[in-house]
Write an enzyme that holds these catalytic residues in place. Structure first.
Site, short mmCIF file in Angstrom:
data_model
loop_
_atom_site.label_atom_id
_atom_site.label_comp_id
_atom_site.label_asym_id
_atom_site.label_seq_id
_atom_site.Cartn_x
_atom_site.Cartn_y
_atom_site.Cartn_z
N LYS A 21 0.83 -1.20 0.00
CA LYS A 21 0.00 0.00 0.00
C LYS A 21 0.87 1.25 0.00
O LYS A 21 0.58 2.23 -0.71
CB LYS A 21 -0.92 -0.02 1.23
CG LYS A 21 -1.88 1.15 1.32
CD LYS A 21 -2.97 0.88 2.35
CE LYS A 21 -2.44 0.88 3.77
NZ LYS A 21 -2.28 2.25 4.31
N ARG A 119 -6.32 13.85 13.28
CA ARG A 119 -4.89 13.50 13.23
C ARG A 119 -4.07 14.73 12.87
O ARG A 119 -4.53 15.63 12.16
CB ARG A 119 -4.66 12.35 12.24
CG ARG A 119 -5.27 11.04 12.76
CD ARG A 119 -5.15 9.91 11.77
NE ARG A 119 -3.77 9.48 11.57
CZ ARG A 119 -3.43 8.49 10.76
NH1 ARG A 119 -4.36 7.84 10.08
NH2 ARG A 119 -2.16 8.15 10.63
N SER A 189 10.78 6.12 11.39
CA SER A 189 10.21 5.50 10.18
C SER A 189 11.03 5.86 8.95
O SER A 189 10.49 6.20 7.89
CB SER A 189 8.74 5.94 9.99
OG SER A 189 7.93 5.45 11.01
N ASP A 302 3.91 0.21 12.44
CA ASP A 302 2.76 -0.56 11.98
C ASP A 302 2.81 -2.02 12.42
O ASP A 302 1.78 -2.71 12.42
CB ASP A 302 2.63 -0.50 10.45
CG ASP A 302 2.10 0.85 9.98
OD1 ASP A 302 1.53 1.59 10.81
OD2 ASP A 302 2.26 1.16 8.79
N ARG A 333 -3.35 3.03 19.21
CA ARG A 333 -3.01 1.62 19.07
C ARG A 333 -2.30 1.03 20.28
O ARG A 333 -2.29 -0.20 20.44
CB ARG A 333 -2.16 1.40 17.80
CG ARG A 333 -3.01 1.34 16.55
CD ARG A 333 -2.24 0.83 15.36
NE ARG A 333 -3.06 1.01 14.16
CZ ARG A 333 -2.58 1.30 12.97
NH1 ARG A 333 -1.28 1.42 12.80
NH2 ARG A 333 -3.40 1.44 11.95
#
Length: 421
Positions: A21, A119, A189, A302, A333
């Protein structure tokens, strides 16, 4: 589907994960910025990819999907003056397209749904107005922008979301002069930024890395390209976990030297004790005795939900840190992963930027709220494999955001489940 009940068991067989993705978002946007025709394949239509396709169409590009092959013509991009861009729940679509639309001088309104309107976008509200872009918002979405982005120095933190950096890296080459991105904190990241720079190069766009950021020459032109999208390591991790937790799963289409940061999953499951092996371009994961580890998730956020589920069924105490950004995803999360594990009879507690999980021999089963978060829903389904009784996951349709075929693939490997009305 409103909920799904997943039964204990094991997964076995061979599977090709969906196309990445993250790579697909970047390829679609690059193609939309070319004055000509590009092709991208394979493409799987998740909600997030649909959001990006509709966004480039709103800007004037044409995009036609035949089977899994997408053809994009960017000749008409930026030909529309006032556009409405509905980003749905896709943070990548929103953060990539804001500076790109501004680089084209487009007056645009950005909207979204779910948690996306809350966000963070404050980084753009700080760095775009000094360079010619007016941003009008009440704090989140909807966001209205007008004005044409000008070259300059863009200072931003590296530890909030790499998506802001990617958005600027796509936009700044289109400007009339040279720009710089200066990172005020260490980059997290980093793999996602590496993927961006690699994809830009596929479209003929160059970026120079600097010790504190990036130098981006202006007046560059995106050149049409034909892109093959590799398989998604983020989604593959769920089935690697299934292999580790008592199964025997082989995955095809993954690149061991991928620019996807989540390729680290293969190493992390090896550290848990799973049997991981490559043969003929296939990655096989089998179960063995699993043991605890320490994980720095700053570059692989993730993966945290599925790594935590694996830890819940591994001997000893696993600590996962560097994951504060997970609080501003589709759900908080850290909280929803903790709730998932504890509701199923595991032992998990959270701290400021991570989780501590005490492994148990087996989970008890029960009911889990998917919290509207695709990764929580998929992690809960994998957790059910190691439970003593079935697990019912509420809000199972959240998988459509990134992996609509997840439950079909789960069943293809022998998983047992039942959709509930």
């Amino acid at each position: 589907m409103s909920s799904v009940t997943v039964y204990p068991g094991r997964l076995e067989g061979t599977l090709t994960p969906p196309p990445s993705k993250s790579a697909a978002h970047r390829a679609i946007l690059g193609a939309a910025l070319c004055k000509g025709i590009s092709t991208i394949s394979p493409i799987a239509l998740s909600d997030d990819i649909t959001a990006t396709l509709e966004a480039i169409r709103a800007l004037g590009a044409t995009a036609t999907l035949e089977g899994t092959k997408l053809t994009v013509d960017g000749s008409g991009t930026f030909q529309k003056e006032n556009v409405q861009i509905n980003c749905m729940e896709s943070g990548s679509t929103l953060r990539f397209l804001i500076p790109v639309a501004a680089a084209g001088g487009v007056t645009a309104e950005f909207t979204g749904r779910g948690r996306l309107p809350q966000r963070p976008i404050g980084i753009y509200l700080d760095c775009l107005p000094p360079c010619g872009v007016q941003c009008i918002t009440q704090g989140g979405l909807p966001l209205h922008i007008r004005g044409k982005l000008q070259p300059g120095i863009f200072s931003l933190p590296g530890d909030v979301s790499s998506q802001f950096i990617t958005g600027l890296l796509y936009a700044l080459p289109l400007l009339e002069g040279e720009s710089r991105i200066v990172l005020t904190t260490p980059l997290q990241s980093a793999g996602y930024v590496d993927m961006t720079i690699h994809m830009l190069a596929r479209f003929g766009v160059t970026v120079e890395r600097l010790p504190d950021g990036y130098r981006i020459p202006g007046r560059q032109q995106y050149r049409p390209s034909d892109i093959q999208v590799e398989a998604d390591w983020s989604q593959a991790a769920f089935f690697l976990a299934a292999g580790a937790l008592g199964g025997d799963v082989t995955l095809e289409g993954l690149l061991p030297l991928s620019t996807q940061g989540d390729r680290e999953a293969a190493h992390l499951f090896t550290r848990y004790g799973a049997l991981i092996s490559w043969s003929g371009g296939r990655l096989r994961c089998r179960s063995k005795f699993l043991c605890h580890q320490e994980i720095d998730a700053s570059h692989i956020p993730d993966l945290v939900p599925i790594l935590a589920v694996t830890a819940a069924l591994s001997k000893g105490e696993t600590r996962i840190g560097g994951a504060a950004r997970l609080r501003i995803k589709e759900s908080d999360r850290l909280t929803t992963t903790q709730n998932l594990i504890n509701r199923l009879g595991g032992h998990c507690r959270q701290f400021r930027d991570g989780l501590v999980i005490q492994g148990v021999p087996t989970l008890s089963g029960g009911q889990v709220d998917g919290a509207g978060d695709h990764r929580i829903v998929m992690a809960a389904a994998i957790a059910a494999l190691g439970a003593s009784s079935p697990v019912t996951v509420l809000g199972a349709e959240a998988v459509n955001k990134s992996y609509p075929a997840f439950f079909e693939d789960f069943k293809r490997l022998g998983g047992r489940l039942q959709f509930n009305p």
